[in-house]
Design a protein around this motif. Structure first.
Motif, short mmCIF file in Angstrom:
data_model
loop_
_atom_site.label_atom_id
_atom_site.label_comp_id
_atom_site.label_asym_id
_atom_site.label_seq_id
_atom_site.Cartn_x
_atom_site.Cartn_y
_atom_site.Cartn_z
N ILE A 138 0.81 -1.21 0.00
CA ILE A 138 0.00 0.00 0.00
C ILE A 138 0.85 1.27 0.00
O ILE A 138 0.47 2.29 -0.58
CB ILE A 138 -0.97 0.00 1.21
CG1 ILE A 138 -2.00 1.13 1.12
CG2 ILE A 138 -0.22 0.06 2.53
CD1 ILE A 138 -3.15 0.87 0.23
N THR A 139 2.04 1.22 0.60
CA THR A 139 2.91 2.40 0.64
C THR A 139 3.42 2.74 -0.77
O THR A 139 3.40 3.90 -1.19
CB THR A 139 4.10 2.16 1.59
OG1 THR A 139 3.60 1.72 2.85
CG2 THR A 139 4.90 3.43 1.80
N THR A 140 3.88 1.72 -1.49
CA THR A 140 4.32 1.92 -2.88
C THR A 140 3.16 2.37 -3.76
O THR A 140 3.33 3.22 -4.65
CB THR A 140 4.94 0.62 -3.44
OG1 THR A 140 5.91 0.13 -2.52
CG2 THR A 140 5.58 0.85 -4.78
N PHE A 141 2.00 1.82 -3.51
CA PHE A 141 0.77 2.22 -4.21
C PHE A 141 0.55 3.72 -4.06
O PHE A 141 0.27 4.43 -5.03
CB PHE A 141 -0.41 1.43 -3.61
CG PHE A 141 -1.77 1.87 -4.06
CD1 PHE A 141 -2.31 1.42 -5.25
CD2 PHE A 141 -2.54 2.74 -3.28
CE1 PHE A 141 -3.57 1.82 -5.66
CE2 PHE A 141 -3.79 3.14 -3.68
CZ PHE A 141 -4.31 2.69 -4.87
N ALA A 142 0.72 4.22 -2.84
CA ALA A 142 0.55 5.67 -2.58
C ALA A 142 1.62 6.49 -3.29
O ALA A 142 1.32 7.55 -3.85
CB ALA A 142 0.59 5.94 -1.07
#
Length: 366
Positions: A138-142
């Motif tokens: 989710i962090t890379t997604f953001a």
């Protein structure tokens, strides 16, 4: 397993904007004009406001259950089996939304750019790109959304600003339109274009400050909604309502009719399509991410990566079902309107029951 809390309020707002601004940029003036003629900007504004209600409900639920996504807290609110049905509907809807987005992308590409390329090739390439990208956390997604956010916003604003030199204000009168029979249907269709904002249910559990989810929602919606209203107003003022009814993708025609000062570029449609492809990717990325992320939550798995390619054949098959562009847009409008029950009515019901039963999740340590 709890998400790492690294997403800031600004990143959450950027995710909302880059998810909402997507494939719908091209046909939105047509949808609005078919509903209310010269009242198209007003219909777009009303549709955005309706969609914002759904986003507020999602944000309030996320703030009430800051450590859980909708699949998890719905079980706490309404019980295991009713929530299971609701969660399957959410996952199924976003899988269908992903397939229709990919199909619409494919149709535009083979019509406007790669005329000799098979439709299946363009669709599967975009779906593969999204499937590979969703294997990140989710962090890379953001970070991906945050990176593309300015690349989406500023070129579109530039095209709209440059097109205003050809604008005729008389085309926007009367502002409430001549026809009022289809206004409700138009408002629902426009609101359906904002349904990607449901990604907030997946983002909130990873936010550093979940209590700022409502503020992020407000900023994200002001930017995305304002951009859509501006695009519709600019297109109607340049072409007029009757001319737009004869155009399949009015925003693309607006880019063709716009040039940079001193004729540096006589037509901006090629540059606009490059930006639009990026916008489609971010929208597709989000809807696919919701589907596989919530599937992993539904089956209580630690990781969502195994579903990224598992869901791909199903989504591709659904994308190939419409026989032509007209049938595709008819399906998109019908699916979008039905989806409002999932993205507005369902969160509203959950919030009401949570308030009545006084259900609340564990607070996040600041």
């Amino acid at each position: 397993m709890e998400e790492p809390r690294q997403i800031t309020m600004i990143q959450a707002a950027a995710i909302l904007v880059s998810t909402i601004i997507g494939v719908g940029v091209l046909p939105i003036p047509l949808f609005a004009v078919e509903a209310a003629d010269s009242g198209a900007p007003l219909v777009t504004l009303l549709g955005a406001m309706l969609a914002f209600v759904g986003l507020v409900l999602v944000a309030l639920l996320g703030m009430r259950f800051p450590k859980k996504s909708i699949v998890q807290y719905s079980e706490d609110i309404i019980g295991k089996w009713p929530s299971w049905i609701g969660s399957v509907c959410v996952i199924g809807f976003f899988a269908v939304l992903t397939s229709l987005t990919a199909r619409e992308f494919g149709e535009v590409v083979i019509t406007a750019v790669l005329t000799k390329t098979p439709l299946e090739v363009t669709v599967i390439v975009m779906l593969l790109l999204a499937a590979i990208s969703t294997r990140n956390d989710i962090t890379t997604f953001a970070y991906i959304h945050h990176f593309y956010f300015p690349l989406l916003l500023f070129p579109v604003l530039l095209i709209v600003a440059l097109s205003l030199k050809s604008a005729e204000p008389i085309n926007l009168q009367p502002i409430w339109g001549n026809e009022h029979k289809e206004i409700l249907g138009g408002v629902l269709t426009i609101a359906a274009l904002f349904q990607g904002s449901f990604i907030l249910t997946t983002v909130i559990p990873a936010m550093r400050r979940p209590d700022k989810a409502l503020k992020a929602s407000l900023w994200g919606f002001l930017i995305a909604g304002g951009l859509y209203v501006t695009i519709v107003a600019a297109t109607v003022s340049v072409f007029g309502a009757e001319e737009i009814k004869n155009l399949l993708w009015p925003t693309l025609e607006l880019a063709k009719a716009t040039s940079l000062p001193a004729n540096i570029l006589e037509r901006l449609d090629a540059a606009f399509l490059a930006v639009w492809v990026t916008a489609v990717f971010t929208t597709l990325f989000s809807s696919y991410f919701i589907a596989i992320k919530e599937v992993s939550k539904l089956f209580r798995l630690r990781d969502h990566k195994m579903f990224s390619f598992f869901l791909l054949p199903v989504v591709f098959f659904m994308a190939m079902i419409p026989q032509n562009i007209l049938q595709m847009y008819e399906i998109i409008q019908n699916v979008g309107r039905i989806g409002l029950c999932i993205t507005i009515a369902y969160p509203g019901l959950l919030l009401l029951i949570a308030m009545i039963r006084k259900k609340r999740g564990d607070p996040v340590e600041k």
